[in-house]
Design a protein around this motif. Structure first.
Motif, PDB file in Angstrom:
ATOM      1  N   LYS A  34     -16.686  14.230  -0.400  1.00 32.90           N
ATOM      2  CA  LYS A  34     -16.096  15.142   0.581  1.00 32.90           C
ATOM      3  C   LYS A  34     -14.592  14.931   0.699  1.00 32.90           C
ATOM      4  O   LYS A  34     -13.827  15.886   0.841  1.00 32.90           O
ATOM      5  CB  LYS A  34     -16.774  14.965   1.936  1.00 32.90           C
ATOM      6  CG  LYS A  34     -18.197  15.495   1.989  1.00 32.90           C
ATOM      7  CD  LYS A  34     -18.803  15.299   3.359  1.00 32.90           C
ATOM      8  CE  LYS A  34     -20.236  15.829   3.408  1.00 32.90           C
ATOM      9  NZ  LYS A  34     -20.856  15.622   4.753  1.00 32.90           N
ATOM     10  N   ALA A  35     -14.177  13.664   0.650  1.00 33.65           N
ATOM     11  CA  ALA A  35     -12.744  13.375   0.704  1.00 33.65           C
ATOM     12  C   ALA A  35     -12.032  13.952  -0.516  1.00 33.65           C
ATOM     13  O   ALA A  35     -10.939  14.516  -0.409  1.00 33.65           O
ATOM     14  CB  ALA A  35     -12.512  11.870   0.801  1.00 33.65           C
ATOM     15  N   ALA A  36     -12.656  13.827  -1.673  1.00 35.99           N
ATOM     16  CA  ALA A  36     -12.063  14.361  -2.904  1.00 35.99           C
ATOM     17  C   ALA A  36     -11.933  15.874  -2.835  1.00 35.99           C
ATOM     18  O   ALA A  36     -10.907  16.447  -3.224  1.00 35.99           O
ATOM     19  CB  ALA A  36     -12.918  13.949  -4.109  1.00 35.99           C
ATOM     20  N   LEU A  37     -12.958  16.548  -2.314  1.00 35.75           N
ATOM     21  CA  LEU A  37     -12.907  17.997  -2.183  1.00 35.75           C
ATOM     22  C   LEU A  37     -11.814  18.413  -1.206  1.00 35.75           C
ATOM     23  O   LEU A  37     -11.071  19.366  -1.453  1.00 35.75           O
ATOM     24  CB  LEU A  37     -14.261  18.534  -1.713  1.00 35.75           C
ATOM     25  CG  LEU A  37     -15.410  18.485  -2.736  1.00 35.75           C
ATOM     26  CD1 LEU A  37     -16.727  18.857  -2.072  1.00 35.75           C
ATOM     27  CD2 LEU A  37     -15.124  19.423  -3.908  1.00 35.75           C
ATOM     28  N   PHE A  69       0.845  -1.188   0.000  1.00 40.89           N
ATOM     29  CA  PHE A  69       0.000   0.000   0.000  1.00 40.89           C
ATOM     30  C   PHE A  69       0.883   1.242   0.000  1.00 40.89           C
ATOM     31  O   PHE A  69       2.080   1.185   0.289  1.00 40.89           O
ATOM     32  CB  PHE A  69      -0.942   0.005   1.207  1.00 40.89           C
ATOM     33  CG  PHE A  69      -0.263   0.077   2.545  1.00 40.89           C
ATOM     34  CD1 PHE A  69       0.138   1.293   3.081  1.00 40.89           C
ATOM     35  CD2 PHE A  69      -0.033  -1.081   3.284  1.00 40.89           C
ATOM     36  CE1 PHE A  69       0.754   1.368   4.320  1.00 40.89           C
ATOM     37  CE2 PHE A  69       0.582  -1.017   4.529  1.00 40.89           C
ATOM     38  CZ  PHE A  69       0.980   0.203   5.044  1.00 40.89           C
ATOM     39  N   THR A  70       0.284   2.385  -0.317  1.00 41.43           N
ATOM     40  CA  THR A  70       1.029   3.644  -0.396  1.00 41.43           C
ATOM     41  C   THR A  70       0.442   4.674   0.586  1.00 41.43           C
ATOM     42  O   THR A  70      -0.697   4.528   1.060  1.00 41.43           O
ATOM     43  CB  THR A  70       0.965   4.235  -1.815  1.00 41.43           C
ATOM     44  OG1 THR A  70      -0.404   4.636  -2.085  1.00 41.43           O
ATOM     45  CG2 THR A  70       1.429   3.221  -2.852  1.00 41.43           C
ATOM     46  N   ILE A  71       1.234   5.711   0.855  1.00 32.60           N
ATOM     47  CA  ILE A  71       0.765   6.810   1.697  1.00 32.60           C
ATOM     48  C   ILE A  71      -0.449   7.485   1.060  1.00 32.60           C
ATOM     49  O   ILE A  71      -1.404   7.865   1.743  1.00 32.60           O
ATOM     50  CB  ILE A  71       1.893   7.835   1.925  1.00 32.60           C
ATOM     51  CG1 ILE A  71       3.024   7.216   2.753  1.00 32.60           C
ATOM     52  CG2 ILE A  71       1.360   9.093   2.598  1.00 32.60           C
ATOM     53  CD1 ILE A  71       2.635   6.850   4.167  1.00 32.60           C
ATOM     54  N   ALA A  72      -0.430   7.619  -0.259  1.00 29.22           N
ATOM     55  CA  ALA A  72      -1.552   8.248  -0.964  1.00 29.22           C
ATOM     56  C   ALA A  72      -2.842   7.458  -0.766  1.00 29.22           C
ATOM     57  O   ALA A  72      -3.928   8.034  -0.611  1.00 29.22           O
ATOM     58  CB  ALA A  72      -1.232   8.376  -2.449  1.00 29.22           C
ATOM     59  N   GLN A  73      -2.743   6.133  -0.761  1.00 31.12           N
ATOM     60  CA  GLN A  73      -3.932   5.303  -0.534  1.00 31.12           C
ATOM     61  C   GLN A  73      -4.446   5.461   0.898  1.00 31.12           C
ATOM     62  O   GLN A  73      -5.654   5.563   1.129  1.00 31.12           O
ATOM     63  CB  GLN A  73      -3.590   3.838  -0.817  1.00 31.12           C
ATOM     64  CG  GLN A  73      -3.334   3.544  -2.285  1.00 31.12           C
ATOM     65  CD  GLN A  73      -2.651   2.205  -2.490  1.00 31.12           C
ATOM     66  OE1 GLN A  73      -2.379   1.465  -1.542  1.00 31.12           O
ATOM     67  NE2 GLN A  73      -2.337   1.897  -3.754  1.00 31.12           N
ATOM     68  N   LEU A  74      -3.504   5.489   1.854  1.00 32.45           N
ATOM     69  CA  LEU A  74      -3.906   5.689   3.251  1.00 32.45           C
ATOM     70  C   LEU A  74      -4.574   7.040   3.453  1.00 32.45           C
ATOM     71  O   LEU A  74      -5.536   7.170   4.206  1.00 32.45           O
ATOM     72  CB  LEU A  74      -2.685   5.580   4.171  1.00 32.45           C
ATOM     73  CG  LEU A  74      -2.184   4.186   4.521  1.00 32.45           C
ATOM     74  CD1 LEU A  74      -0.945   4.290   5.406  1.00 32.45           C
ATOM     75  CD2 LEU A  74      -3.257   3.364   5.222  1.00 32.45           C
ATOM     76  N   GLU A  75      -4.064   8.050   2.770  1.00 34.88           N
ATOM     77  CA  GLU A  75      -4.642   9.385   2.869  1.00 34.88           C
ATOM     78  C   GLU A  75      -6.073   9.400   2.336  1.00 34.88           C
ATOM     79  O   GLU A  75      -6.979   9.984   2.945  1.00 34.88           O
ATOM     80  CB  GLU A  75      -3.770  10.368   2.088  1.00 34.88           C
ATOM     81  CG  GLU A  75      -4.148  11.820   2.275  1.00 34.88           C
ATOM     82  CD  GLU A  75      -3.194  12.746   1.550  1.00 34.88           C
ATOM     83  OE1 GLU A  75      -2.713  13.707   2.172  1.00 34.88           O
ATOM     84  OE2 GLU A  75      -2.929  12.498   0.344  1.00 34.88           O
ATOM     85  N   ALA A  76      -6.291   8.744   1.205  1.00 37.50           N
ATOM     86  CA  ALA A  76      -7.648   8.655   0.641  1.00 37.50           C
ATOM     87  C   ALA A  76      -8.582   7.923   1.595  1.00 37.50           C
ATOM     88  O   ALA A  76      -9.736   8.329   1.808  1.00 37.50           O
ATOM     89  CB  ALA A  76      -7.598   7.945  -0.710  1.00 37.50           C
ATOM     90  N   PHE A  77      -8.086   6.836   2.190  1.00 41.36           N
ATOM     91  CA  PHE A  77      -8.889   6.079   3.151  1.00 41.36           C
ATOM     92  C   PHE A  77      -9.218   6.924   4.375  1.00 41.36           C
ATOM     93  O   PHE A  77     -10.385   7.000   4.804  1.00 41.36           O
ATOM     94  CB  PHE A  77      -8.141   4.814   3.589  1.00 41.36           C
ATOM     95  CG  PHE A  77      -8.659   4.242   4.875  1.00 41.36           C
ATOM     96  CD1 PHE A  77      -9.867   3.565   4.915  1.00 41.36           C
ATOM     97  CD2 PHE A  77      -7.951   4.416   6.072  1.00 41.36           C
ATOM     98  CE1 PHE A  77     -10.365   3.058   6.117  1.00 41.36           C
ATOM     99  CE2 PHE A  77      -8.441   3.927   7.265  1.00 41.36           C
ATOM    100  CZ  PHE A  77      -9.645   3.242   7.295  1.00 41.36           C
TER     101      PHE A  77
END
Length: 303
Positions: A22-25, A3-11
């Motif tokens: 809301k997460a995308a915004l 997994f990546t930091i970017a994936q964790l951030e999205a989660f």
């Protein structure tokens, strides 16, 4: 598959805000990008993290367990980025300040941020602590400096110190330097609204003698309250540092209350997992600006 930091951030932000949109915004990304990162994270961990609950998303047991671990990893990742090149920290950040604090400290803070983090783009919001806490909880702010916060689930509180407050009156009133609740409860007093730290300080002080102020007018602006006090229209409880210029000019006097007031404990607050590089930079700038001004005293109960 890792997994990546970017994936964790999205989660993490989907979990915190309850929807992909809301997460995308919040992350300034397209919603399909968030969806893709979540699918890749679930594949890498071989778990299901969300399930649909009507129009919103609900965490599964595995997702719920991952939230605090993701928050810790994201904060550590931002610390590493910040240590690499502090001057390169960039991006937008919305920071809230209690008004009395902002009136004295914000000019120095602006100078500090410009010098240390020239690429940072702050937006400053000034209000009472209760409203700032609500805005922080709704993720409309990234960081807030609060006086006597109520404390909310999912919010970190970082102690900054004690903001000394005092009863202040126009010298034209000719009040004794030492005052008790019985000396003031019949006089006109002006305060912020009932949910404010100022209002609670005033009510609590009179309550020590079983009294209620007979005339308590409300005003939403600390700056205007300061003006009303210096003009002799009312008494007020205000940050002592904020009124120093009026004291030196001989317009007002700072009174010595018996018993003492409950002074304002000042905290920086941000959401769990929200210690991003911009937030960390702003927090360091706030501490640096306060240290240069000798604005707060140490809260011994927090030491």
């Amino acid at each position: 598959m890792r997994f990546t930091i970017a994936q964790l951030e999205a989660f993490f932000w989907t979990a915190q805000l309850g929807s992909l949109n809301k997460a995308a915004l919040h992350l300034h990304m397209a919603q399909p990008t968030i969806s893709l990162r979540l699918r890749d994270l679930e594949k890498a961990l071989d778990v299901t993290l969300f399930q649909k609950n009507g129009r919103s998303l609900a965490l599964t047991a595995e997702g719920f367990a991952l939230v605090p671990r993701a928050a810790a990893l994201l904060e550590e990742a931002d610390r590493i980025r910040l240590q690499t090149d502090p001057a390169a920290v960039s991006g937008s950040i919305r920071v809230g300040f209690a008004e009395g604090f902002a009136m004295t400290c914000l000019p120095r803070l602006l100078e500090t941020v410009r010098e240390d983090y020239p690429l940072l783009k702050p937006e400053y919001v000034v209000s009472i602590s209760y409203e700032l806490e609500r805005e922080l909880n709704d993720r409309h702010l990234d960081l807030a400096v609060l006086v006597n916060p109520t404390g909310r689930h999912g919010m970190r509180l970082f102690p900054l110190g004690v903001q000394d407050t005092a009863w202040v009156a126009s010298v034209a009133w000719g009040l004794s330097p030492e005052v008790r609740p019985a000396d003031l409860y019949r006089l006109p007093i002006v305060s912020n609204q009932p949910r404010s730290a100022m209002f609670r300080q005033i009510k609590d002080w009179f309550a020590t003698a079983g009294l209620e102020p007979q005339r308590l007018d409300l005003c939403s602006s600390v700056a205007v309250i300061g003006h009303l006090v210096s003009s002799g229209a009312a008494l007020g409880v205000l940050p002592a540092k904020m009124m120093e210029a009026d004291v030196l000019a001989g317009r007002v006097q700072v009174l010595r209350p018996v018993p003492d007031l409950n002074h304002g404990r000042v905290y920086a607050s941000y959401p769990d997992g929200g210690l991003t590089a911009p937030v960390n930079a702003m927090l360091k700038s706030i501490q640096k600006a306060l240290a240069s001004m000798d604005y707060l005293r140490v809260d011994k109960s927090e030491a």
